[in-house]
Design an enzyme around this catalytic site. Structure first.
Site: not given
Lengths: 316, 316
Positions: A53, A78
């Site tokens: 990511k 989250s």
């Protein structure tokens, strides 16, 4: 809708290559013998923040207009995208605002805090996350960076395949996990335009099969009450990722959690590296559909390694 | 007593380099910032059989007279040396006999069996192990390969430092764990003759401090009822390893298990690699004696990664 090209991924690579880690490719003769195949594991678990990511977050920030960056970046997450965006923002000297559900694991909250992000907690529902984020964006004028349904995020994620194929250029197959579809989309665009003969398969949890259903029904299906240990693969596709996947995908392979657990054990035990369930599912697909992969050269993108070590009994 | 030289280790390296894995050196900016130092981890947890022991086993077999090898090789071990010797024997097409205590973990018994060794079980005492081994050697005429008190085993273990220093040649300090002293001895000979200014420290469990006591008292002290989670560091020094260590060592650092556990958690969590406690103790020493390592370039030999995954709660 403009889809990214292979060239867009090459541009992304040149932009982020000094910020991201060039992760190693691991092999294991034990696993190769076990499954009668040649596996090449692209170790994004070693990427900064422990997941691919970080690539997309860096590329998205670097492609945002400087004037807009004055007010920082924002997202709701989250998981790994929260950490990725907050670290990328920190490195690039930009303020970051992260909306996190109030039941997020403490270890992830602490990591995001450690990267200097300003955290706003909300109820753990999608509508609470979105409405809280909208408030934050309105107040701060920060730039919202979507975790996957974003042109530049997709290009950033594609750089993992670029590195993989530049090192091992004669792969027959590449497998990535699919959640929201950012990694899969970037992989598809790069690999299929690198060599259209490369098959690209997505591994999706049997209990969170919305991407499989979306491609089958030719319309985005939402992920409702997904049940899987792959906590990074719970989200639905976005319109951008749906379009890319629908254009290019060879097949989405559904994988039951017990294959993923078996795969994760093998990777920990034989390769001595820590991967999370959402990454292990790629080897889970090789276990389940072994015939498909026999005598092939297969690239697997081990997307991340963020497991909560405190939960592991060994240390208690 | 003839001690190995740096040249003997170079000869060993040329002999085994196509059999052993050239393991990578990992770094972690998080850990460097945390301890204000530059750490270079030599990842022998990625070595074949998951531990540096494979180096010494290969070198010992390759230096045994061919006539003597006709009857195979033998040893007693419940741990990494058993796996290392049996795999090295298998690759080199030689029969192997391993005496294992009858309480050895099933996973290790299975691994040794998988490498085709003939296993003889005995009571879990040193005297039972030695007498059983003597019987086996008498019956089979197999060549006994001691796990550490063996000239060629020490040379083989030294090749880990050779690879480390050839890649990072300006280290200030190298730390290895010490159990029987094979890895430490090979490290000392190579490093001190590579550059006498390099400090070499051994990390030894506080509850298994026989090497520390041996150097202090200038005579080999036995390891009696050692208490530590470092299950690879329970043995006493041999006369060869004692002599080498006594000649060259800068200091033996005693490390309590709680530092080792803290270190192991950090390595799993931040570096995403699996190391066993006996390897993590090297970072445990950096945590405990942090001042000694500040602003230094420190090589740590992560000796192995064999933990019993089945015991990890995550998978249950």
């Amino acid at each position: 809708m403009k889809l990214p090209s292979k060239n867009d991924i090459e541009i992304a690579y040149n932009l982020i290559k000094d910020l991201v880690k060039h992760t190693p490719i691991f092999t294991s003769s034990t696993l190769n013998n076990m499954f009668d195949t040649k596996l090449f594991f692209k170790c994004e678990n070693f990427q900064k923040v422990g997941a691919f990511k970080f690539r997309g977050a860096c590329n998205a920030i670097l492609n945002t207009d400087k004037d807009n960056l004055k007010n920082g970046v924002a997202t709701h997450s989250s998981g790994n995208h929260a950490q990725a965006l907050s670290l990328a923002a920190k490195i690039l000297n930009i303020k970051s605002y992260i909306v996190m559900p109030n039941n997020s694991p403490k270890v992830k909250i602490n990591a995001v805090k450690g990267y200097g992000a300003e955290i706003t907690f909300c109820e753990p529902t999608l509508s609470a996350r979105e409405s809280t984020l909208n408030q934050i964006v309105e107040q701060t004028k920060a730039e919202f960076i979507h975790p996957y349904n974003n042109f530049f995020v997709v290009c950033g994620q594609g750089t993992a395949s670029l590195e993989l194929l530049n090192e091992i250029n004669d792969l027959d197959i590449i497998i990535t996990p699919v959640g929201g579809g950012g990694l899969l989309s970037g992989t598809l665009i790069y690999s299929k335009n690198f060599n259209p003969k490369i098959k690209v398969y997505a591994a999706e949890p049997f209990g969170a099969d919305d991407a499989f259903r979306s491609i089958k029904s030719q319309i985005i299906q939402l992920s409702i009450n997904p049940k899987t240990i792959c906590d990074g693969l719970l989200t639905s596709l976005g319109d951008l990722t749906y379009n890319i996947i629908n254009n290019y995908i060879d097949e989405i392979l559904l994988v039951e959690d017990h294959y993923t657990i078996e795969a994760m054990k093998l990777i920990w035990e034989r390769m001595k590296i820590i991967v999370e369930p959402s990454a292990s599912i790629t080897l889970g697909a090789v276990i389940k559909y072994n015939e498909t992969f026999k005598n092939k050269k297969v690239g697997l993108i081990l997307s991340g390694g963020n497991v909560d070590i405190a939960n592991i009994n060994y240390f208690n």
